[in-house]
Design a protein around this motif. Structure first.
Motif, PDB file in Angstrom:
ATOM      1  N   SER A 210       0.828  -1.205   0.000  1.00  0.00           N
ATOM      2  CA  SER A 210       0.000   0.000   0.000  1.00  0.00           C
ATOM      3  C   SER A 210       0.865   1.259   0.000  1.00  0.00           C
ATOM      4  CB  SER A 210      -0.916   0.007   1.219  1.00  0.00           C
ATOM      5  OG  SER A 210      -0.125   0.130   2.368  1.00  0.00           O
ATOM      6  N   VAL A 211       0.284   2.328  -0.484  1.00  0.00           N
ATOM      7  CA  VAL A 211       0.986   3.613  -0.522  1.00  0.00           C
ATOM      8  C   VAL A 211       0.546   4.406   0.698  1.00  0.00           C
ATOM      9  CG1 VAL A 211       1.351   5.735  -1.840  1.00  0.00           C
ATOM     10  CG2 VAL A 211       0.946   3.572  -3.027  1.00  0.00           C
ATOM     11  N   VAL A 212       1.524   4.893   1.449  1.00  0.00           N
ATOM     12  CA  VAL A 212       1.173   5.673   2.639  1.00  0.00           C
ATOM     13  C   VAL A 212       0.828   7.087   2.202  1.00  0.00           C
ATOM     14  CG1 VAL A 212       1.973   6.480   4.893  1.00  0.00           C
ATOM     15  CG2 VAL A 212       2.684   4.248   4.042  1.00  0.00           C
ATOM     16  N   ASP A 213      -0.369   7.527   2.577  1.00  0.00           N
ATOM     17  CA  ASP A 213      -0.828   8.853   2.168  1.00  0.00           C
ATOM     18  C   ASP A 213      -0.560   9.840   3.293  1.00  0.00           C
ATOM     19  OD1 ASP A 213      -1.987  10.812   0.741  1.00  0.00           O
ATOM     20  OD2 ASP A 213      -4.038  10.306   1.288  1.00  0.00           O
ATOM     21  N   PHE A 214       0.574  10.557   3.177  1.00  0.00           N
ATOM     22  CA  PHE A 214       0.921  11.512   4.220  1.00  0.00           C
ATOM     23  C   PHE A 214       0.093  12.777   4.073  1.00  0.00           C
ATOM     24  CE2 PHE A 214       4.725   8.913   3.965  1.00  0.00           C
ATOM     25  CZ  PHE A 214       4.874   8.611   5.298  1.00  0.00           C
TER      26      PHE A 214
ATOM     27  N   ARG B 161     -10.395   9.849  -1.974  1.00  0.00           N
ATOM     28  CA  ARG B 161     -10.361   8.866  -3.067  1.00  0.00           C
ATOM     29  C   ARG B 161      -9.059   8.069  -3.007  1.00  0.00           C
ATOM     30  NH1 ARG B 161     -11.010  11.032  -9.037  1.00  0.00           N
ATOM     31  NH2 ARG B 161     -13.139  11.413  -8.437  1.00  0.00           N
ATOM     32  N   GLN B 162      -7.954   8.814  -2.763  1.00  0.00           N
ATOM     33  CA  GLN B 162      -6.641   8.178  -2.678  1.00  0.00           C
ATOM     34  C   GLN B 162      -6.615   7.151  -1.532  1.00  0.00           C
ATOM     35  OE1 GLN B 162      -3.631   8.897  -4.609  1.00  0.00           O
ATOM     36  NE2 GLN B 162      -3.182   6.951  -3.619  1.00  0.00           N
ATOM     37  N   HIS B 163      -7.197   7.557  -0.392  1.00  0.00           N
ATOM     38  CA  HIS B 163      -7.231   6.680   0.777  1.00  0.00           C
ATOM     39  C   HIS B 163      -8.009   5.403   0.460  1.00  0.00           C
ATOM     40  CE1 HIS B 163      -7.259   5.506   4.929  1.00  0.00           C
ATOM     41  NE2 HIS B 163      -8.581   5.414   4.914  1.00  0.00           N
ATOM     42  N   ARG B 164      -9.144   5.581  -0.221  1.00  0.00           N
ATOM     43  CA  ARG B 164      -9.986   4.433  -0.573  1.00  0.00           C
ATOM     44  C   ARG B 164      -9.216   3.519  -1.523  1.00  0.00           C
ATOM     45  NH1 ARG B 164     -14.599   7.252  -1.559  1.00  0.00           N
ATOM     46  NH2 ARG B 164     -14.121   7.369  -3.760  1.00  0.00           N
ATOM     47  N   GLN B 165      -8.498   4.144  -2.463  1.00  0.00           N
ATOM     48  CA  GLN B 165      -7.713   3.389  -3.438  1.00  0.00           C
ATOM     49  C   GLN B 165      -6.639   2.571  -2.736  1.00  0.00           C
ATOM     50  OE1 GLN B 165      -8.477   3.520  -6.764  1.00  0.00           O
ATOM     51  NE2 GLN B 165      -7.054   1.825  -6.950  1.00  0.00           N
ATOM     52  N   ASN B 166      -5.970   3.205  -1.749  1.00  0.00           N
ATOM     53  CA  ASN B 166      -4.917   2.507  -1.002  1.00  0.00           C
ATOM     54  C   ASN B 166      -5.457   1.288  -0.291  1.00  0.00           C
ATOM     55  OD1 ASN B 166      -3.172   4.449  -1.807  1.00  0.00           O
ATOM     56  ND2 ASN B 166      -3.195   5.592   0.119  1.00  0.00           N
ATOM     57  N   LEU B 167      -6.622   1.476   0.330  1.00  0.00           N
ATOM     58  CA  LEU B 167      -7.240   0.374   1.061  1.00  0.00           C
ATOM     59  C   LEU B 167      -7.562  -0.778   0.110  1.00  0.00           C
ATOM     60  CD1 LEU B 167      -9.696   2.082   3.565  1.00  0.00           C
ATOM     61  CD2 LEU B 167      -7.654   0.784   4.096  1.00  0.00           C
ATOM     62  N   MET B 168      -8.111  -0.405  -1.042  1.00  0.00           N
ATOM     63  CA  MET B 168      -8.486  -1.432  -2.012  1.00  0.00           C
ATOM     64  C   MET B 168      -7.262  -2.161  -2.537  1.00  0.00           C
ATOM     65  SD  MET B 168     -11.535   0.653  -3.795  1.00  0.00           S
ATOM     66  CE  MET B 168     -11.393  -0.004  -5.419  1.00  0.00           C
TER      67      MET B 168
ATOM     68  N   ARG C  94      -5.957  -4.602  -0.013  1.00  0.00           N
ATOM     69  CA  ARG C  94      -6.798  -5.805   0.122  1.00  0.00           C
ATOM     70  C   ARG C  94      -6.871  -6.615  -1.174  1.00  0.00           C
ATOM     71  NH1 ARG C  94     -11.497  -2.594   3.275  1.00  0.00           N
ATOM     72  NH2 ARG C  94     -10.281  -2.117   5.125  1.00  0.00           N
ATOM     73  N   GLY C  95      -6.151  -6.168  -2.183  1.00  0.00           N
ATOM     74  CA  GLY C  95      -6.109  -6.912  -3.442  1.00  0.00           C
ATOM     75  C   GLY C  95      -7.401  -6.836  -4.227  1.00  0.00           C
ATOM     76  N   PHE C  96      -8.153  -5.747  -4.091  1.00  0.00           N
ATOM     77  CA  PHE C  96      -9.424  -5.582  -4.799  1.00  0.00           C
ATOM     78  C   PHE C  96      -9.207  -5.533  -6.305  1.00  0.00           C
ATOM     79  CE2 PHE C  96     -13.387  -4.239  -2.488  1.00  0.00           C
ATOM     80  CZ  PHE C  96     -13.054  -4.908  -1.324  1.00  0.00           C
ATOM     81  N   GLN C  97      -8.086  -4.890  -6.677  1.00  0.00           N
ATOM     82  CA  GLN C  97      -7.840  -4.647  -8.096  1.00  0.00           C
ATOM     83  C   GLN C  97      -7.768  -5.958  -8.878  1.00  0.00           C
ATOM     84  OE1 GLN C  97      -8.156  -1.646  -8.310  1.00  0.00           O
ATOM     85  NE2 GLN C  97      -7.195  -0.762 -10.116  1.00  0.00           N
ATOM     86  N   GLN C  98      -7.087  -6.980  -8.225  1.00  0.00           N
ATOM     87  CA  GLN C  98      -6.967  -8.266  -8.918  1.00  0.00           C
ATOM     88  C   GLN C  98      -8.301  -8.995  -8.933  1.00  0.00           C
ATOM     89  OE1 GLN C  98      -4.508  -7.813  -6.343  1.00  0.00           O
ATOM     90  NE2 GLN C  98      -2.740  -7.357  -7.632  1.00  0.00           N
TER      91      GLN C  98
END
Ligand SMILES: C[S@@+](CC[C@H](N)C(=O)[O-])C[C@H]1O[C@@H](n2cnc3c(N)ncnc32)[C@H](O)[C@@H]1O
Length: 337
Positions: free
Chosen positions: A216-220, A239-246, A249-253
């Motif tokens: 995951s990418v840490v959103d500072f 949106r960025q935070h939601r993207q990081n979470l996804m 959790r491997g949502f993209q795959q």
């Protein structure tokens, strides 16, 4: 030695040698040879000796009570550099001793430092790189506390407990360290003995480095010094935070975005809800408009009419009404006349 045999006294510093010579004379010694050489090279210049006392150059962390400047004078680099020099000097001192000496074969190593790097770490290094072992000297010096066999992540040979530490607050003297080594062979081991000083190279918090965390990418949070052009809106951040979470959790795959399966060009775009469309519209509308905060600040500075309390306002109204009535009455009287 009762003025028998030969004693070599060495110091790298010339001025120290002068003081040394003065002491030799003062004590009436006739068996001392004072040399002004680098201790690391001494083993090639002198014959094999029965015993060596290495009072090593050190950071002096044990004499802080007498010289508090040590606290600010010494940094981490000093401790590292001294430790390196001490290891070299101790190796040279061991090499100068004859293991087969009938009266000795000993090396005494001492410092006026309490740091592990300059004491236990140096002796442990000698145990690994030379044929020596630690021996007890409590029969002649009965006080002091045992040297350390472990310190934080470092592990030393168990025999390090035969060394002695002296502390100012415990023994009412300078901080000091002493180790007595007996040379067992004149051979120098080709390879260092097994490294017992297992340095735990695990970094702090490593147990938290799960694959999901690492991916995951840490959103500072944006700092005040951030460039104006790169500042994210609250919506973008969300949106960025939601993207990081996804991503974590491997949502993209598992669930590839709809646009991808449909072969659309704009892959990252997600369908907008009615509410967010409205918010987008509002944002666009307000773009380019004057900053409200600046306007407020300007208004603050403008002189204002005094705000009257309610009773004063009412009184003003009554006066106005009355004056209106008077004007009307005067006009009517003027007409009649
Ligand atoms: C702790 S003092 C020794 C004091 C000495 N035992 C005395 O009572 O005066 C360490 C000494 O090591 C000397 N020294 C530093 N580097 C050296 C080297 N490479 N070879 C020989 N002596 C060195 C320093 O000049 C210093 O005088």
């Amino acid at each position: 030695m009762r003025n028998t045999g030969t004693l070599f006294a060495n110091d790298l510093r010339r001025d120290r040698c002068k003081a040394l010579v003065a002491n030799v004379h003062r004590l009436g010694l006739t068996n001392v040879v004072v040399t002004n050489l680098d201790g690391k090279k001494l083993s090639k210049m002198l014959p094999r000796l029965d015993r060596v006392l290495l009072d090593a150059p050190c950071t002096g962390s044990g004499i802080i009570a007498r010289d508090p400047s040590v606290k600010v004078k010494r940094g981490q680099k000093d401790f590292e550099n001294h430790s390196r020099l001490q290891k070299e000097l101790l190796a040279a001192a061991i090499d100068m001793v004859d293991a087969g000496s009938k009266t000795g074969g000993y090396v005494v190593y001492s410092t006026c430092s309490v740091s592990v790097e300059e004491n236990e770490a140096v002796v442990d290094h000698a145990l690994k790189t030379r044929n020596v072992e630690l021996v007890s000297f409590t029969s002649s010096v009965s006080f002091g506390v045992e040297g350390l066999t472990k310190y934080r992540e470092r592990r030393f040979h168990p025999s390090l407990n035969l060394t002695r530490r002296y502390y100012p607050h415990v023994h009412n003297m300078d901080g000091f360290f002493v180790a007595k080594l007996k040379k067992t062979s004149n051979k120098v081991p080709e390879r260092a003995k097994k490294d017992r000083a297992k340095v735990d190279d695990k970094e702090w918090g490593e147990e938290h480095w799960t694959p999901a965390f690492m991916e995951s990418v840490v959103d500072f949070e944006a700092t005040s010094g951030q460039a104006a052009g790169t500042k994210k809106t609250a919506r973008e951040k969300k949106r960025q935070h939601r993207q990081n979470l996804m991503d974590a959790r491997g949502f993209q795959q598992k669930y590839p975005p709809r646009s991808e399966s449909a072969g659309m060009a704009n892959e990252a775009e997600e369908p907008l809800s009615k509410k967010s469309k409205l918010r987008d519209k509002r944002e666009k509308r307000t773009q380019g408009q004057p900053n409200n905060e600046l306007l407020d600040a300007a208004n603050e500075q403008r002189p204002r009419r005094p705000v009257l309390p309610n009773t004063a306002k009412k009184a003003k109204k009554v006066v106005k009404k009355k004056s209106n009535g008077m004007v009307k009455r005067q006009k009517a009287e003027a007409k009649e006349s």
